[in-house]
Design a protein around this motif. Structure first.
Motif, PDB file in Angstrom:
ATOM      1  N   ALA A  35       0.824  -1.207   0.000  1.00  0.00           N
ATOM      2  CA  ALA A  35       0.000   0.000   0.000  1.00  0.00           C
ATOM      3  C   ALA A  35       0.864   1.265   0.000  1.00  0.00           C
ATOM      4  O   ALA A  35       0.393   2.346  -0.396  1.00  0.00           O
ATOM      5  N   SER A  36       2.135   1.149   0.383  1.00  0.00           N
ATOM      6  CA  SER A  36       3.016   2.319   0.429  1.00  0.00           C
ATOM      7  C   SER A  36       3.404   2.794  -0.961  1.00  0.00           C
ATOM      8  O   SER A  36       3.787   3.962  -1.150  1.00  0.00           O
ATOM      9  N   GLY A  37       3.326   1.919  -1.953  1.00  0.00           N
ATOM     10  CA  GLY A  37       3.718   2.300  -3.302  1.00  0.00           C
ATOM     11  C   GLY A  37       5.205   2.175  -3.538  1.00  0.00           C
ATOM     12  O   GLY A  37       5.681   2.466  -4.636  1.00  0.00           O
ATOM     13  N   ASP A  38       5.972   1.732  -2.530  1.00  0.00           N
ATOM     14  CA  ASP A  38       7.425   1.589  -2.652  1.00  0.00           C
ATOM     15  C   ASP A  38       7.741   0.091  -2.687  1.00  0.00           C
ATOM     16  O   ASP A  38       7.654  -0.590  -1.656  1.00  0.00           O
ATOM     17  N   ILE A  39       8.122  -0.420  -3.836  1.00  0.00           N
ATOM     18  CA  ILE A  39       8.343  -1.844  -3.961  1.00  0.00           C
ATOM     19  C   ILE A  39       9.520  -2.341  -3.146  1.00  0.00           C
ATOM     20  O   ILE A  39       9.596  -3.528  -2.786  1.00  0.00           O
ATOM     21  N   GLU A  40      10.463  -1.432  -2.802  1.00  0.00           N
ATOM     22  CA  GLU A  40      11.613  -1.830  -2.012  1.00  0.00           C
ATOM     23  C   GLU A  40      11.214  -2.252  -0.594  1.00  0.00           C
ATOM     24  O   GLU A  40      11.956  -2.974   0.055  1.00  0.00           O
ATOM     25  N   ARG A  41      10.070  -1.847  -0.149  1.00  0.00           N
ATOM     26  CA  ARG A  41       9.631  -2.229   1.187  1.00  0.00           C
ATOM     27  C   ARG A  41       9.254  -3.710   1.264  1.00  0.00           C
ATOM     28  O   ARG A  41       9.096  -4.235   2.367  1.00  0.00           O
ATOM     29  N   LEU A  42       9.187  -4.337   0.126  1.00  0.00           N
ATOM     30  CA  LEU A  42       8.929  -5.778   0.124  1.00  0.00           C
ATOM     31  C   LEU A  42      10.202  -6.597   0.349  1.00  0.00           C
ATOM     32  O   LEU A  42      10.113  -7.776   0.715  1.00  0.00           O
ATOM     33  N   ARG A  43      11.351  -5.990   0.158  1.00  0.00           N
ATOM     34  CA  ARG A  43      12.598  -6.740   0.192  1.00  0.00           C
ATOM     35  C   ARG A  43      12.792  -7.521   1.487  1.00  0.00           C
ATOM     36  O   ARG A  43      13.110  -8.712   1.441  1.00  0.00           O
ATOM     37  N   PRO A  44      12.654  -6.887   2.678  1.00  0.00           N
ATOM     38  CA  PRO A  44      12.894  -7.665   3.905  1.00  0.00           C
ATOM     39  C   PRO A  44      11.881  -8.795   4.109  1.00  0.00           C
ATOM     40  O   PRO A  44      12.142  -9.720   4.880  1.00  0.00           O
ATOM     41  N   LEU A  45      10.769  -8.740   3.433  1.00  0.00           N
ATOM     42  CA  LEU A  45       9.730  -9.766   3.587  1.00  0.00           C
ATOM     43  C   LEU A  45       9.938 -10.942   2.630  1.00  0.00           C
ATOM     44  O   LEU A  45       9.377 -12.025   2.856  1.00  0.00           O
TER      45      LEU A  45
END
Length: 260
Positions: free
Chosen positions: A132-142
């Motif tokens: 929902a943040s629109g920042d795909i890099e926030r998926l990296r740690p997951l």
């Protein structure tokens, strides 16, 4: 000496008397013969006399009993062209078609996230926040690393998962793939391979449900993820083949892939 006329009269009288005698004798002779047939002839046994009676006067002979009719001959019926016994396989319907006509096992669709283990709920919440943040890099740690890295492609490879997801998106920033991920996690889900090491909670539930059995509300839910054209292609394909996400009971994000 009588005259000629007297002799003629005497001659005529004699002829008339002879004719009369013959007529009377003929009449009485016939009647006598008829009466002789009805009277008993002296000196002849009664049984013999009866046998000489005309056939029309004898009593009708008793009809002989008819021979007992025998039952008609029973002929065996011809053998059927197609035998259906224990040693013959029924070829009317192939086994594959019979299996296809069997009722589908009901799929338990889950909408209440509180019914899943806490690690599953936590991972899903983190994925939703990052997408929902629109920042795909926030998926990296997951997405994890090494053996626990999330599968993001049906083709095995060592490429960076974030880079792969960005490349799958219709835009350069990966916004579209994030929107798809959110839509998928917003649907109902199913529990597959329960009680085994491969137990996984999978979104959306269309992965395990026949598309031909979808209710109108379920079709609406599906068309929030795919287009009507995609739906038609899936029906022809025989199942849902768009993006799906899976989380194990211990909270590992196992996959986010499209295809079969």
């Amino acid at each position: 000496m009588p005259s000629l006329s007297d002799r003629i009269r005497l001659l005529r009288g004699s002829v008339f008397a002879v004719s009369l005698s013959l007529a009377v004798a003929g009449a009485f002779g016939t009647n006598a013969f008829a009466l002789s047939e009805l009277q008993q002839i002296p000196g002849q046994p009664p049984q013999q006399q009866q046998s000489e009676q005309p056939a029309s006067d004898q009593p009708p002979a008793e009809a002989e009993p008819e021979a007992e009719q025998s039952e008609p001959l029973q002929l065996p019926m011809p053998d059927p062209l197609i035998r259906r016994d224990a040693t013959t396989t029924d070829t009317a319907e192939p086994p594959e078609e019979k299996q296809a006509t069997q009722p589908e096992t009901p799929v338990e669709v889950i909408y209440d996230i509180e019914k899943v283990p806490e690690p599953v709920r936590r991972m899903r919440e983190l994925i939703v926040e990052a997408a929902a943040s629109g920042d795909i890099e926030r998926l990296r740690p997951l997405l994890g690393k090494g053996p626990t890295q999330t599968q993001v492609s049906v083709v095995d490879g060592d490429s960076d998962p974030v880079t792969t997801l960005r490349g799958l998106s219709g835009d350069s920033e990966g916004i579209e793939i994030l929107a798809i991920l959110l839509d998928v996690l917003a649907t109902g889900f199913v529990r597959v391979d329960a009680g085994t090491p491969n137990e996984t909670y999978v979104w959306p539930y269309f992965v395990e449900k026949s598309l031909d059995t979808l209710s109108p509300p379920e079709k609406v839910e599906l068309l929030r993820i795919v287009t009507a054209g995609d739906f038609a292609d899936m029906q022809e394909f025989g199942g849902y083949n768009f993006y799906r996400a899976g989380i194990s009971p211990d909270g590992q994000w196992k996959f986010f892939v499209a295809g079969d």
